[in-house]
Structures are given as C-alpha cells and as structure tokens.
Design a protein around this motif. Structure first.
Motif, short mmCIF file in Angstrom:
data_model
loop_
_atom_site.label_atom_id
_atom_site.label_comp_id
_atom_site.label_asym_id
_atom_site.label_seq_id
_atom_site.Cartn_x
_atom_site.Cartn_y
_atom_site.Cartn_z
N ILE A 27 0.84 -1.21 0.00
CA ILE A 27 0.00 0.00 0.00
C ILE A 27 0.87 1.25 0.00
CG2 ILE A 27 -1.75 1.31 1.25
CD1 ILE A 27 -2.82 -1.36 2.33
N SER A 28 1.93 1.25 0.80
CA SER A 28 2.85 2.39 0.84
C SER A 28 3.48 2.64 -0.54
CB SER A 28 3.94 2.17 1.88
OG SER A 28 3.41 2.15 3.19
N GLU A 31 0.92 4.20 -2.75
CA GLU A 31 0.70 5.60 -2.35
C GLU A 31 1.80 6.50 -2.93
OE1 GLU A 31 -1.62 4.96 1.94
OE2 GLU A 31 0.58 5.02 1.86
N LYS A 32 3.03 6.03 -2.88
CA LYS A 32 4.14 6.80 -3.46
C LYS A 32 3.99 6.91 -4.97
CE LYS A 32 7.66 5.64 0.05
NZ LYS A 32 6.92 4.66 0.86
N ARG A 78 -6.98 3.27 3.76
CA ARG A 78 -5.88 3.77 2.94
C ARG A 78 -6.11 3.45 1.46
NH1 ARG A 78 -0.45 1.44 5.30
NH2 ARG A 78 0.47 2.80 3.68
N LEU A 82 -6.69 6.05 -1.65
CA LEU A 82 -5.82 5.93 -2.81
C LEU A 82 -6.64 5.81 -4.09
CD1 LEU A 82 -2.92 5.66 -3.82
CD2 LEU A 82 -3.02 3.22 -3.24
N LYS A 85 -8.05 9.06 -5.08
CA LYS A 85 -7.02 9.97 -5.58
C LYS A 85 -6.63 9.65 -7.02
CE LYS A 85 -2.42 11.76 -4.45
NZ LYS A 85 -1.36 11.82 -3.42
#
Length: 318
Positions: A27-28, A31-32, A78, A82, A85
């Motif tokens: 997930i991180s 997100e990046k 999260r 995402l 977005k």
C-alpha cells in the motif's frame, strides 16, 4: 502439549505479522506511485496511463474483496483514499495525452475508461508440461501490436466497429514460440479481447492460448531470475507478472518477486527504475512498447508495469 500449542500460536502470529507488514509495504508503494502520477500526469505516456488504470482496477476490486474481511479497517481506509485519488488523476492524464498526441493516444482511450479492466475472480496456475518451449524469436513489432489492439477497441477500421480480427492479426497473435516482449503482447492482445467481450471464433480458445503464453512467460521469468538478468530485463520480468496475473495465473504472485519489484521503486519520487544505469535513446528503443524517460531517472514503462503488478499482488493477497 502446552509447549506445542504455544509454538503453533507463535508461528501463526508471525505469519500473520509478515502478511500485515507485506500488505502495508505494498500500500505504501502504491501511495508513493500515486504521488508520482500527481506530479507527472502531464508528462506520462500512454503505457503509464494504462498501467495506472490496471492499478486502479485492482484497488477497486481489493476494496470489494476486503468488505467482508475483519481486521482490515486501517488498510481498507488507505486503499479507499488511494482509489479516490488515482481516478481523477488518470482522467487528467488522459486529457493531457489527448492534447499532445490525439492520433496515437486516441487509439487506446477506451482502455483508459473506468471499469474497462476487469480483474480475475478465479485462479489457475501454469502447467510445467505444456507442449511449448521458449525461444529467442521476436515475431511482433510495436506498430503491428498497436494496430491489432486498436481493431479490437474499435478505434481503427470501419465506423468504429470493435472486436475486428484481421487475418494478419489472427495469424501473428497465435504464432507459437515467440519470446520477450512479442510474447507478452500476444497475451495482452487476448486480454484486450476479454475486456471487450469479443466473440470472434479466435477467442473461443482463449484459455488455451493464455495457458501457452503464460507457460512460456513463466519459463522466461525463471530464467531471468536464475541468471540474474534483472538489470536488462526487469521490465519484461515485471510485465510478465502483470499480464499473467491479470490472466488469472496465481503462481506469478511469488512473495520474493514482489520484493524485487518493490526494491526498484525510487522512494523519493514514487516511480520505478529497473535499468542498471542511465538509458540512452538508442537503448530505450529495445523496449517493445513506447518508453519515456522522465526527470530523476523515472521510466514510464517501468512504472506502468510495476504499479499494475503490485496492484495484483495486493488484490490476490499474501
């Protein structure tokens, strides 16, 4: 007896902890990658836009899958943020592509629409004994691949009719013993047909061809890993995971393969770079789909296949 129970509980807890850590790492990374899209949506090419569409399809499907699973409230939130977005950023990228190169980009615009990409709900695995063997033959160039796909999408041919299969495409897209990017684009062609729901007789045998292609693509990935050819073929390695995962072959979702992809992400930018050093224009031409090198050694093609593949790992699970 008590000791055995405690050992079992400890082992189970460690396994759950590893899954949670891996899930959050994925997930991180996504997100990046979304931050990179936010910064570069005006500059990315059509490949990167399609890659993010595949990522978004997996985000949406993951939310549906997790709706009934307990203990994932934080991760679900999260992923939902995402997803919210990425959707408008894809639309902005689509508009930017239309302004820069409407003729070329327009041929693929249907595949940038929300809901076009449908992720698998049933899984299978490659068959090691499948009667095909990998070769070094390149049999499909970018121009031909794009043309055949545009006939499926209805952006080429008579009056916008979709799912057209010219004889040349029928022949080359089923040619045996192709390799490299030619092979992955043969599978990509069948995936486009599946998303469009094409009923041409060619696609009645789609599962056979997908099994044949992914058998060869698995052999390719195993060879790349065995010979440590990632600096030369990391993008192909990841592309194979993306396409065969989308085709429903779960054995491409190997945890150690995910770790390799995650290590190719530039943490400060969110993009991906799988090449050993800076690419020259001549070197970039070996990629059998369009490539664009963005500032900070960010590869549009690398990023496209990486975000799509990682999205597949998240959806399939650990």
């Amino acid at each position: 007896m008590i000791h055995r129970k405690n050992s079992t509980w400890t082992s189970s807890s460690l396994s759950l902890s590893r899954c949670e850590d891996r899930r959050n790492s994925v997930i991180s990374a996504l997100e990046k990658a979304a931050v990179f899209l936010e910064d570069q949506y005006k500059e990315i090419n059509i490949d990167a836009a399609v890659g993010y569409c595949l990522m978004q399809a997996y985000l949406s499907a993951t939310l549906d899958k997790w709706a009934s699973e307990p203990g994932l409230d934080s991760e679900r939130k999260r992923v939902a943020l995402l997803d919210e977005k990425v959707l408008p950023l894809i639309e902005k990228a689509k508009q930017a592509l239309n302004q820069k190169d409407p003729a070329y980009s327009g041929a693929f615009f249907p595949s940038l629409s929300p809901g076009f990409w449908k992720v698998p709900h049933q899984w299978t695995q490659t068959v090691p004994s499948f009667p095909f063997s990998p070769t070094n033959g390149s049999c499909l160039d970018l121009k031909t691949s794009d043309s055949c796909i545009s006939f499926l999408l209805g952006t080429r041919g008579k009056r916008g009719k979709s799912c057209l299969v010219p004889d040349g495409c029928r022949s080359i897209m089923t040619k045996a013993h192709c390799s490299g990017y030619s092979l992955s684009h043969q599978l990509f062609y069948f995936l486009f047909a599946e998303m469009k729901g094409c009923s041409d007789p060619l696609f009645h045998n789609a599962q056979y061809y997908k099994s044949a292609f992914c058998h060869l693509m698995m052999q390719s990935n195993l060879n790349i890993k065995k010979r440590a050819l990632f600096h030369d073929f990391g993008d192909l390695f990841t592309e194979n995971i993306l396409f065969c995962g989308m085709a429903g072959f779960s054995d491409f979702y190997k945890p150690q393969w995910l770790d390799l992809i995650l290590n190719w992400q530039k943490q400060d930018k969110g993009c991906f770079w799988m090449y050993e050093s800076s690419m020259t224009t001549k070197e970039s031409q070996r990629v059998k789909r369009s490539e664009k090198i963005l500032p900070g050694e960010c590869s549009a093609h690398n990023t496209a296949v990486a975000v799509g593949a990682i999205g597949g790992f998240l959806y399939y699970g650990f």
